[in-house]
Design a protein around this motif. Sequence first.
Motif, PDB file in Angstrom:
ATOM      1  N   LYS A 122       0.873  -1.332   0.029  1.00  0.00           N
ATOM      2  CA  LYS A 122      -0.105   0.109   0.012  1.00  0.00           C
ATOM      3  C   LYS A 122       0.902   1.248  -0.156  1.00  0.00           C
ATOM      4  CE  LYS A 122      -3.702   0.237   2.610  1.00  0.00           C
ATOM      5  NZ  LYS A 122      -4.453   0.511   3.508  1.00  0.00           N
ATOM      6  N   ILE A 123       0.459   2.315  -0.798  1.00  0.00           N
ATOM      7  CA  ILE A 123       0.926   3.448  -0.939  1.00  0.00           C
ATOM      8  C   ILE A 123       0.017   4.575  -0.394  1.00  0.00           C
ATOM      9  CG2 ILE A 123       2.051   5.407  -2.242  1.00  0.00           C
ATOM     10  CD1 ILE A 123       3.305   3.084  -3.937  1.00  0.00           C
ATOM     11  N   GLN A 124       0.078   5.437   0.574  1.00  0.00           N
ATOM     12  CA  GLN A 124      -0.987   6.088   1.153  1.00  0.00           C
ATOM     13  C   GLN A 124      -0.688   7.445   1.599  1.00  0.00           C
ATOM     14  OE1 GLN A 124      -2.886   3.965   4.195  1.00  0.00           O
ATOM     15  NE2 GLN A 124      -1.100   4.009   5.757  1.00  0.00           N
ATOM     16  N   ASN A 125      -1.404   8.496   1.381  1.00  0.00           N
ATOM     17  CA  ASN A 125      -1.310   9.876   1.814  1.00  0.00           C
ATOM     18  C   ASN A 125       0.215  10.371   1.167  1.00  0.00           C
ATOM     19  OD1 ASN A 125      -3.423   9.907   3.452  1.00  0.00           O
ATOM     20  ND2 ASN A 125      -2.234   8.522   5.086  1.00  0.00           N
ATOM     21  N   CYS A 126       0.486   9.980  -0.057  1.00  0.00           N
ATOM     22  CA  CYS A 126       1.844  10.567  -0.603  1.00  0.00           C
ATOM     23  C   CYS A 126       1.420  11.597  -1.711  1.00  0.00           C
ATOM     24  CB  CYS A 126       2.457   9.287  -1.225  1.00  0.00           C
ATOM     25  SG  CYS A 126       3.099   8.233   0.150  1.00  0.00           S
ATOM     26  N   SER A 127       2.334  12.133  -1.964  1.00  0.00           N
ATOM     27  CA  SER A 127       2.125  13.094  -3.191  1.00  0.00           C
ATOM     28  C   SER A 127       3.491  13.234  -3.993  1.00  0.00           C
ATOM     29  CB  SER A 127       1.823  14.548  -2.620  1.00  0.00           C
ATOM     30  OG  SER A 127       2.843  15.299  -1.962  1.00  0.00           O
ATOM     31  N   TYR A 128       3.458  13.754  -5.352  1.00  0.00           N
ATOM     32  CA  TYR A 128       4.504  13.892  -6.210  1.00  0.00           C
ATOM     33  C   TYR A 128       4.138  15.019  -6.893  1.00  0.00           C
ATOM     34  CZ  TYR A 128       7.718  13.880 -10.010  1.00  0.00           C
ATOM     35  OH  TYR A 128       8.640  14.299 -11.065  1.00  0.00           O
ATOM     36  N   GLU A 129       5.403  16.035  -7.117  1.00  0.00           N
ATOM     37  CA  GLU A 129       5.310  17.375  -7.827  1.00  0.00           C
ATOM     38  C   GLU A 129       6.668  17.451  -8.586  1.00  0.00           C
ATOM     39  OE1 GLU A 129       4.158  22.159  -7.776  1.00  0.00           O
ATOM     40  OE2 GLU A 129       4.424  20.814  -6.058  1.00  0.00           O
ATOM     41  N   GLY A 130       6.603  17.353 -10.106  1.00  0.00           N
ATOM     42  CA  GLY A 130       7.854  17.789 -10.961  1.00  0.00           C
ATOM     43  C   GLY A 130       7.586  17.110 -12.217  1.00  0.00           C
ATOM     44  N   THR A 131       8.866  16.821 -12.758  1.00  0.00           N
ATOM     45  CA  THR A 131       8.711  16.256 -14.198  1.00  0.00           C
ATOM     46  C   THR A 131       8.916  14.745 -14.332  1.00  0.00           C
ATOM     47  OG1 THR A 131       9.232  18.637 -14.982  1.00  0.00           O
ATOM     48  CG2 THR A 131       9.738  16.605 -16.454  1.00  0.00           C
ATOM     49  N   LEU A 132       8.440  13.934 -14.973  1.00  0.00           N
ATOM     50  CA  LEU A 132       8.731  12.431 -14.831  1.00  0.00           C
ATOM     51  C   LEU A 132       8.632  12.160 -16.110  1.00  0.00           C
ATOM     52  CD1 LEU A 132       8.602  10.195 -12.443  1.00  0.00           C
ATOM     53  CD2 LEU A 132       6.132  10.085 -12.908  1.00  0.00           C
ATOM     54  N   SER A 133       9.774  11.603 -16.636  1.00  0.00           N
ATOM     55  CA  SER A 133       9.859  10.849 -17.858  1.00  0.00           C
ATOM     56  C   SER A 133      10.660   9.862 -17.992  1.00  0.00           C
ATOM     57  CB  SER A 133      10.695  12.035 -18.758  1.00  0.00           C
ATOM     58  OG  SER A 133      11.929  12.019 -18.297  1.00  0.00           O
ATOM     59  N   GLY A 134      10.190   8.729 -19.116  1.00  0.00           N
ATOM     60  CA  GLY A 134      10.744   7.654 -19.282  1.00  0.00           C
ATOM     61  C   GLY A 134      10.414   6.827 -20.683  1.00  0.00           C
ATOM     62  N   VAL A 135      10.721   5.896 -20.849  1.00  0.00           N
ATOM     63  CA  VAL A 135      10.231   5.086 -22.307  1.00  0.00           C
ATOM     64  C   VAL A 135       8.937   4.437 -22.048  1.00  0.00           C
ATOM     65  CG1 VAL A 135      11.020   3.272 -23.797  1.00  0.00           C
ATOM     66  CG2 VAL A 135      12.683   4.798 -22.669  1.00  0.00           C
ATOM     67  N   ALA A 136       8.635   3.553 -20.869  1.00  0.00           N
ATOM     68  CA  ALA A 136       7.443   2.921 -20.928  1.00  0.00           C
ATOM     69  C   ALA A 136       7.142   2.589 -19.359  1.00  0.00           C
ATOM     70  CB  ALA A 136       7.438   1.551 -21.380  1.00  0.00           C
ATOM     71  N   ALA A 137       5.922   2.547 -19.255  1.00  0.00           N
ATOM     72  CA  ALA A 137       5.388   2.264 -17.523  1.00  0.00           C
ATOM     73  C   ALA A 137       5.692   3.353 -16.722  1.00  0.00           C
ATOM     74  CB  ALA A 137       5.683   1.093 -17.108  1.00  0.00           C
TER      75      ALA A 137
END
Length: 227
Positions: free
Chosen positions: A153-168
């Motif tokens: 489980k992942i709970q009460n979390c946040s992400y802000e920014g630039t996210l890049s990749g090839v897949a998934a």
Amino acid sequence: NWLPFEFKGNLDGKGHTISNLYVSRIDDNQGLFSKCSGYVSNLTISKASINAGSNKNVGAFSGSGGTFTDCTVILNGTSVLVGKENVGGISGVNASIKGCSVKSSASSAVIKGTDYVGGLIGSGNSVIDDCHVSCKIAGSNYVGGIAGYSSKKIQNCSYEGTLSGVAAVGGIVGYYGGEIVSCKVNATISASNGNASGIIGYSGYSAYIYSCYTTGTISASGVCCLM
């Protein structure tokens, strides 16, 4: 050039900061600790820069393992956390993380790898609770704002920014099976040759999302969605 070592104790940082942690070593398991089977709390690592080249298991606090509570990583203009796979802001692989944050004071700072790259952890099998990430993250496959891969489980979390990749590529997790509860994302997310999502990049088995939302932009050559 810090030499990481295995840590098995109980470290209460009492709000102190370790500044300018620098590691440049061609080996697996790079961080403040190479491997950690102990407990670390109330500690900040500021201006961290770790480069393991094409090796795996990289994190500011540990390359592999550990229990981290109320810990912070601050990246500045010279900061990079780089490895091949299992690269995370706190730990590379198999750590328990609660109340921790990873944040950047400069757009040039980046957490970067190939497979299993995350803002907190590259690959994990423990609950992640009340954690927050604000920085640039880049990889190839299984790239997430919180975790590259997670089965818990992942709970009460946040992400802000630039996210890049090839897949998934996912705003919370790249590859996931489990529950994601009360999480939020505000990001620019892209996958050059596969799926991208505001929450989960790819799920090979059952995944459940509750009370989450995303804002920002998402682009992908494959499936592209908010959740």
